[in-house]
Design an enzyme around this catalytic site. Structure first.
Site, PDB file in Angstrom:
ATOM      1  N   ASP A   1      36.052 -27.534 -51.354  1.00 34.01           N
ATOM      2  CA  ASP A   1      34.826 -28.292 -51.586  1.00 34.01           C
ATOM      3  C   ASP A   1      35.138 -29.647 -52.204  1.00 34.01           C
ATOM      4  OD1 ASP A   1      32.832 -26.767 -50.707  1.00 34.01           O
ATOM      5  OD2 ASP A   1      32.254 -25.937 -52.653  1.00 34.01           O
ATOM      6  N   LYS A  39      34.177 -33.139 -45.625  1.00 29.47           N
ATOM      7  CA  LYS A  39      34.314 -34.137 -44.555  1.00 29.47           C
ATOM      8  C   LYS A  39      33.789 -33.642 -43.219  1.00 29.47           C
ATOM      9  CE  LYS A  39      37.294 -37.407 -46.492  1.00 29.47           C
ATOM     10  NZ  LYS A  39      38.570 -36.936 -47.047  1.00 29.47           N
ATOM     11  N   MET A  70      22.311 -29.977 -60.411  1.00 33.93           N
ATOM     12  CA  MET A  70      21.840 -30.801 -59.288  1.00 33.93           C
ATOM     13  C   MET A  70      20.466 -31.410 -59.593  1.00 33.93           C
ATOM     14  SD  MET A  70      23.071 -28.500 -56.033  1.00 33.93           S
ATOM     15  CE  MET A  70      22.451 -26.931 -56.576  1.00 33.93           C
TER      16      MET A  70
HETATM   17  N1  SAH Z   1      29.184 -23.395 -58.165  1.00 32.50           N
HETATM   18  C1  SAH Z   1      29.140 -24.523 -59.078  1.00 32.50           C
HETATM   19  C2  SAH Z   1      27.864 -25.309 -58.967  1.00 32.50           C
HETATM   20  C3  SAH Z   1      27.640 -25.893 -57.599  1.00 32.50           C
HETATM   21  S1  SAH Z   1      26.202 -26.894 -57.524  1.00 32.50           S
HETATM   22  C4  SAH Z   1      29.380 -24.018 -60.496  1.00 32.50           C
HETATM   23  O1  SAH Z   1      29.317 -22.809 -60.744  1.00 32.50           O
HETATM   24  O2  SAH Z   1      29.670 -24.847 -61.364  1.00 32.50           O
HETATM   25  C5  SAH Z   1      26.845 -28.465 -57.926  1.00 32.50           C
HETATM   26  C6  SAH Z   1      26.328 -28.906 -59.259  1.00 32.50           C
HETATM   27  O3  SAH Z   1      27.070 -28.316 -60.298  1.00 32.50           O
HETATM   28  C7  SAH Z   1      26.445 -30.394 -59.526  1.00 32.50           C
HETATM   29  O4  SAH Z   1      25.404 -31.113 -58.940  1.00 32.50           O
HETATM   30  C8  SAH Z   1      26.324 -30.410 -61.029  1.00 32.50           C
HETATM   31  O5  SAH Z   1      25.005 -30.217 -61.448  1.00 32.50           O
HETATM   32  C9  SAH Z   1      27.103 -29.184 -61.405  1.00 32.50           C
HETATM   33  N2  SAH Z   1      28.501 -29.486 -61.720  1.00 32.50           N
HETATM   34  C10 SAH Z   1      29.585 -29.083 -61.065  1.00 32.50           C
HETATM   35  N3  SAH Z   1      30.706 -29.492 -61.681  1.00 32.50           N
HETATM   36  C11 SAH Z   1      30.308 -30.165 -62.778  1.00 32.50           C
HETATM   37  C12 SAH Z   1      30.981 -30.826 -63.845  1.00 32.50           C
HETATM   38  N4  SAH Z   1      32.310 -30.857 -63.906  1.00 32.50           N
HETATM   39  N5  SAH Z   1      30.245 -31.407 -64.807  1.00 32.50           N
HETATM   40  C13 SAH Z   1      28.899 -31.361 -64.770  1.00 32.50           C
HETATM   41  N6  SAH Z   1      28.219 -30.758 -63.793  1.00 32.50           N
HETATM   42  C14 SAH Z   1      28.914 -30.165 -62.802  1.00 32.50           C
END
Ligand code: SAH
Length: 421
Positions: free
Chosen positions: A214, A236, A351
């Site tokens: 991803d 991509k 998000m």
């Molecule tokens: N499966 C992922 C979330 C996927 S949705 C998890 O468990 O973390 C994607 C969202 O996750 C982003 O839009 C943001 O809101 C959050 N996110 C992912 N990585 C992040 C990070 N390092 N810092 C802050 N928010 C993050």
């Protein structure tokens, strides 16, 4: 001791092993015996709390007294884990008389069996004897463990190159597992810091023939892949979001059916807004073996990295993780924002940047105070981490002014200031 020990793998499944002693040594030795499936009988007047917990859980039998010869009835192995040399020698003597191998924590030279220093790497177990010097054994063991983790050793026995996925006759780590057939692992890569992947996730990554990654996956993890690994950048893939997902599903299934070990590497945890379930179903429906390796989710880790605990005694007894990617007033929204506004605890919004103004307004309109502390954590756990602290009433405007960008989590609740000093 002049002669060297004869190494052996004991298959203890269902076989009686007697451990004499209930202190620190027994506490360290018992888990590996249980892991090997041994029927453990513990003989000791007293137990450490950790051992007692295993007795309470029904994992082992406890005889609450000092050792008696009949304790060895039916035993295949004895571990003496007591300090008292006289008592230990007495156990040894009974064991020797009955031809039962005896490990002694108090005196290696008097023991008839030694336990090696061990490291486990998936299906592979490495056992090291240090010629009577346990520290030397541990040093060598640690070096081997590092090598296995870095895949330097398995490179030497990597699957033949050029084959799709190195399938046929693969003799690498996957081959050692007894499976040369293709399979898929949906692996959570953690929130951003490459050290926050799980041990299992990392191991599978080192065994992969194909990695489908991803956008949010830590780049450094990919940097360490072997040169012959096929890396598919899922972000991509052209087409719209739903076609792209079908395409990813197709790649996972195709590669696995061609015999490859496929790792689908996903940001955070695969099942937190990660479409992991869809990928799992696609594999399962195609008859492809598929497993899920949980990950450290950004919904907890990004706040933590910014000094915000999602719960705290006396402050928040709940935390709710919600996706903000659909506007609150959209007919497509599945979220009861009015109900969330009535909660007292912590709200973590993923998000949510684009819709943050509407989300904050909706929460306030349904009763959450505009003074509620709020924070936005961008790129949590990475070198680029930024944190903005504000209030529910002002957070959307503040985030815009500060030009906060995705990926970011929004945290709403009193926990935002709990650890402020
Ligand atoms: N499966 C992922 C979330 C996927 S949705 C998890 O468990 O973390 C994607 C969202 O996750 C982003 O839009 C943001 O809101 C959050 N996110 C992912 N990585 C992040 C990070 N390092 N810092 C802050 N928010 C993050």
């Amino acid at each position: 001791m002049s002669a060297s020990p004869y190494p052996l793998g004991l298959r203890l499944d269902g076989r009686r092993v007697v451990v004499v002693g209930g202190g620190a040594v027994a506490t360290r030795r018992v888990p590996a015996l249980l892991d090997a499936g041994a029927d453990v009988l513990l003989v000791s007047p007293e137990l450490t709390p950790a051992l007692r917990a295993r007795v309470d859980a029904g994992r082992l039998h406890w005889v609450p007294r000092r050792f008696a010869p009949e304790d060895l009835d039916g035993a295949w192995l004895v571990q003496v884990a007591i300090d008292d040399p006289m008592a230990a020698a007495a156990v040894s003597a009974v064991a020797a008389e009955r031809r039962i191998f005896c490990v002694r924590a108090d005196d290696r030279t008097a023991a008839t069996a030694w336990t090696p220093a061990v490291t486990r790497h998936g299906p592979v177990t490495v056992a090291v004897f240090g010629g009577g010097d346990p520290r030397r054994a541990m040093t060598v063991r640690d070096a081997v463990r590092d090598l296995l983790a870095a895949r330097v050793v398995s490179d030497g026995v990597a699957p033949p190159q050029g084959l799709p996925g190195g399938a046929a006759g693969a003799s690498g780590a996957a081959g050692a597992a007894g499976t040369t057939a293709g399979r898929v692992a949906l692996v959570g890569a953690g929130p951003g810091d490459p050290e926050l992947i799980t041990v299992r996730g990392w191991r599978l990554l080192t065994e992969a023939d194909v990695v489908v990654a991803d956008r949010l996956v830590p780049g450094l993890l990919l940097d360490e892949l072997r040169a012959d690994v096929e890396l598919v950048d899922a972000s991509k893939i052209p087409y719209g979001p739903s076609r792209a997902q079908e395409e990813i599903n197709r790649i996972l299934v195709d590669r696995a059916q061609a015999g490859a070990v496929v790792v689908r590497l996903k940001g955070g945890d695969p099942y937190v807004f990660g479409r992991g379930g869809e990928e799992l179903l696609a594999c399962a429906q195609a008859g492809v073996p598929v497993t899920v390796v949980p990950g450290v989710t950004s919904s907890i880790a990004a706040p933590a990295a910014a000094g915000i605990p999602v719960t705290h005694r006396g402050v928040a007894h709940e935390f709710t993780v919600v996706s903000g990617h659909v506007a609150p007033d959209s007919p497509a929204s599945l979220v009861r924002w009015d109900a969330l506004a009535g909660l007292r605890g912590t709200l973590v919004i993923l998000m949510g940047l684009k819709n943050l103004a509407a989300i904050a307004e909706t929460l306030i309109a349904h009763g959450r105070s505009p003074q509620t502390p709020a924070a936005v954590v961008q790129e949590g756990t990475t070198g680029a981490q930024r944190t903005l602290r504000s209030t529910l009433g002002a957070v959307a405007a503040d985030a815009r002014t500060a030009d906060v960008r995705p990926p970011a989590v929004v945290v709403v609740g009193d926990v935002v200031h709990t650890l402020d000093t």
